[in-house]
Design a protein around this motif. Structure first.
Motif, mmCIF file in Angstrom:
data_model
loop_
_atom_site.group_PDB
_atom_site.id
_atom_site.type_symbol
_atom_site.label_atom_id
_atom_site.label_comp_id
_atom_site.label_asym_id
_atom_site.label_seq_id
_atom_site.Cartn_x
_atom_site.Cartn_y
_atom_site.Cartn_z
ATOM 1 N N GLN A 206 0.807 -1.211 0.000
ATOM 2 C CA GLN A 206 0.000 0.000 0.000
ATOM 3 C C GLN A 206 0.849 1.273 0.000
ATOM 4 O OE1 GLN A 206 -3.395 0.008 -0.282
ATOM 5 N NE2 GLN A 206 -3.224 2.251 -0.537
ATOM 6 N N ARG A 207 1.744 1.404 0.986
ATOM 7 C CA ARG A 207 2.502 2.658 1.117
ATOM 8 C C ARG A 207 3.430 2.869 -0.079
ATOM 9 N NH1 ARG A 207 7.544 4.066 2.944
ATOM 10 N NH2 ARG A 207 7.757 6.200 3.745
ATOM 11 N N GLU A 210 1.569 3.810 -3.210
ATOM 12 C CA GLU A 210 1.203 5.225 -3.285
ATOM 13 C C GLU A 210 2.391 6.075 -3.721
ATOM 14 O OE1 GLU A 210 -0.232 6.090 0.587
ATOM 15 O OE2 GLU A 210 -2.146 5.018 0.321
ATOM 16 N N GLN A 211 3.574 5.741 -3.236
ATOM 17 C CA GLN A 211 4.759 6.509 -3.602
ATOM 18 C C GLN A 211 5.143 6.292 -5.061
ATOM 19 O OE1 GLN A 211 7.057 4.774 -0.320
ATOM 20 N NE2 GLN A 211 7.485 6.849 0.398
#
Length: 254
Positions: A206-207, A210-211
């Motif tokens: 997820q993180r 997003e990046q």
């Protein structure tokens, strides 16, 4: 205090000529000036110049052609210890790669850095997170940790200073700069860097998704890397490359 041995005059002269070659003063395939002319340009004796030119020939930067003279190699070897290259250089085969700083911080060791950097429990480690982009698209997400300041100073007195200077110059800039390995490699003249990497298949999550601007379930390659100077681990890194990113060349060696 860490003492640094002084370079022999012939090595200093070697580096002056090598710098000129890599800067384009003597382009690939061009013929160097005659010994008398080159010695006069550099302000050195012909015997000293001849010895430096011999070293350059041994290292593949120049060659001798009968009836022509000394010629710069068509593809001069890159400076430094090129078997360890920053990720942005490896990815740049398909075009320019930019390194955008996302985070510059100081952290205490995690299990990963304690294992790979042999860091003490309360050590303070520089942490850099960067987004690498090619053709305007995210190509990789890099997380890099440097060894503690005192370890870097023992390995090479220029390492910590170079990282600090890079952080200062990058402050407030949304783009530009280079990776931590790029900074250390540039500062490592005279100190050989070696590295070990492992490659695994994973998902971006997820993180990181997003990046990178990708869905969390995007397949990716995770490269973990440990870089050493004289046997001392000075950098540990994780590089996430999602599907569709620029190709990453891999060289296997003993």
């Amino acid at each position: 205090m860490v003492s640094v041995e002084r370079r022999r005059p012939v090595v200093v002269l070697y580096e002056r000529i090598a710098d000129a070659i890599h800067a384009g003063a003597y382009p690939p395939g061009s013929t160097l000036p005659s010994e008398p002319k080159l010695a006069a340009e550099l302000g050195v004796s012909r015997p000293a110049l001849r010895e430096a030119l011999l070293l350059l020939q041994e290292d593949g930067l120049v060659s001798v052609r009968r009836g022509v003279g000394r010629t710069v190699a068509d593809r001069p070897p890159r400076r430094g210890f090129e078997h360890v290259q920053p990720l942005e250089d490896l990815l740049a085969a398909g075009g320019p790669v930019s390194v955008r700083p996302l985070l510059r911080a100081v952290e205490e060791p995690t299990d990963f850095t304690a294992q790979h950097l042999l860091a003490a429990a309360r050590a303070r480690l520089r942490f850099w997170e960067s987004l690498l982009a090619a053709d305007g698209h995210a190509a990789a997400l890099s997380q890099e940790w440097a060894a503690a300041e005192e370890v870097l100073a023992t390995a090479h007195p220029a390492f910590a200073e170079a990282l600090g200077a890079s952080e200062a110059s990058a402050a407030g800039r949304p783009t530009g700069g280079g990776s931590m390995l790029g900074v250390l490699a540039a500062a490592s003249r005279g100190v050989q860097l070696t590295a070990h990497s492992a490659i695994t298949a994973t998902l971006v999550g997820q993180r990181r998704g997003e990046q990178l601007g990708r869905p969390a379930d995007t397949p990716a390659v995770l490269v973990t890397q440990v870089v050493r100077a004289g046997g001392t681990p000075i950098l540990a890194a994780k590089h996430m490359l999602p599907t569709g990113a620029a190709p990453l060349p891999v060289l296997q060696s003993n």
